[in-house]
Design a protein around this motif. Structure first.
Motif, short mmCIF file in Angstrom:
data_model
loop_
_atom_site.label_atom_id
_atom_site.label_comp_id
_atom_site.label_asym_id
_atom_site.label_seq_id
_atom_site.Cartn_x
_atom_site.Cartn_y
_atom_site.Cartn_z
N ASP A 1 2.92 -1.28 0.68
CA ASP A 1 3.20 -2.59 1.27
C ASP A 1 2.09 -2.90 2.26
OD1 ASP A 1 4.09 -4.85 2.54
OD2 ASP A 1 6.07 -4.05 3.03
N ALA A 2 1.24 -3.85 1.90
CA ALA A 2 0.11 -4.21 2.75
C ALA A 2 0.40 -5.45 3.58
CB ALA A 2 -1.13 -4.43 1.89
N VAL A 3 1.65 -5.89 3.61
CA VAL A 3 2.03 -7.09 4.35
C VAL A 3 2.98 -6.76 5.49
CG1 VAL A 3 3.07 -9.38 4.16
CG2 VAL A 3 1.74 -8.47 2.25
N ALA A 4 4.00 -5.97 5.22
CA ALA A 4 4.97 -5.50 6.21
C ALA A 4 5.84 -6.60 6.81
CB ALA A 4 4.30 -4.67 7.29
N THR A 5 6.25 -7.54 5.99
CA THR A 5 7.26 -8.50 6.44
C THR A 5 8.63 -7.92 6.08
OG1 THR A 5 7.30 -9.69 4.34
CG2 THR A 5 5.73 -10.47 6.01
N GLY B 1 0.43 -2.49 6.15
CA GLY B 1 0.31 -3.79 6.80
C GLY B 1 0.96 -3.78 8.16
N VAL B 2 0.54 -4.70 9.00
CA VAL B 2 1.13 -4.86 10.33
C VAL B 2 1.49 -6.33 10.47
CG1 VAL B 2 0.78 -4.66 12.81
CG2 VAL B 2 -0.27 -3.00 11.26
N HIS B 3 2.74 -6.61 10.81
CA HIS B 3 3.20 -7.99 10.89
C HIS B 3 4.03 -8.16 12.15
CE1 HIS B 3 4.24 -11.89 9.27
NE2 HIS B 3 5.49 -11.65 9.59
N VAL C 1 3.50 1.93 4.10
CA VAL C 1 3.35 0.64 4.76
C VAL C 1 2.03 0.65 5.52
CG1 VAL C 1 4.35 -1.01 6.38
CG2 VAL C 1 5.85 0.43 4.96
N ASP D 1 1.14 -10.61 -5.30
CA ASP D 1 0.46 -11.41 -4.28
C ASP D 1 0.81 -12.87 -4.50
OD1 ASP D 1 -1.50 -12.63 -2.47
OD2 ASP D 1 -2.51 -10.68 -2.57
N SER E 1 8.93 -8.15 2.28
CA SER E 1 8.11 -7.23 1.49
C SER E 1 8.59 -5.79 1.64
CB SER E 1 6.63 -7.35 1.85
OG SER E 1 6.38 -6.89 3.17
#
Length: 85
Positions: A56-60, A81-83, A79, A17, A63
């Motif tokens: 992956d809680a960010v999904a860039t 996250g939603v980005h 995955v 993080d 990442s």
């Protein structure tokens, strides 16, 4: 996710993080912190094998790339996250 990993029997959980407070909270809950060189640090800590599972809680783009390189062959990348939708 961190607590679930330990509940399911994970011996080591790495936390990545950029926000120090969130990383410290993960450390307080038992995670091993990764502050830089994410993929290299995880591969070094696993003897080059890679993580069994990566969340992956960010999904860039960055990442997701790190997640795919940090997981072992045949491992699981989730995955959540939603980005940039």
């Amino acid at each position: 996710a961190l607590r679930s990993a330990f509940t399911q029997g994970a011996a080591t959980v790495f936390a990545v993080d950029r926000v120090e407070g969130r990383l410290q909270r993960a450390v307080d809950w038992g995670a091993t912190p990764v502050r830089s060189a994410t993929v290299e640090s995880i591969l070094a800590a696993t003897g080059g094998r890679g993580a069994d599972a990566v969340i992956d809680a960010v999904a860039t783009d960055a990442s997701l790339t790190d997640a795919l390189y940090a997981v072992r062959p045949g491992g699981t990348v989730s995955v959540v996250g939603v980005h940039n939708l």
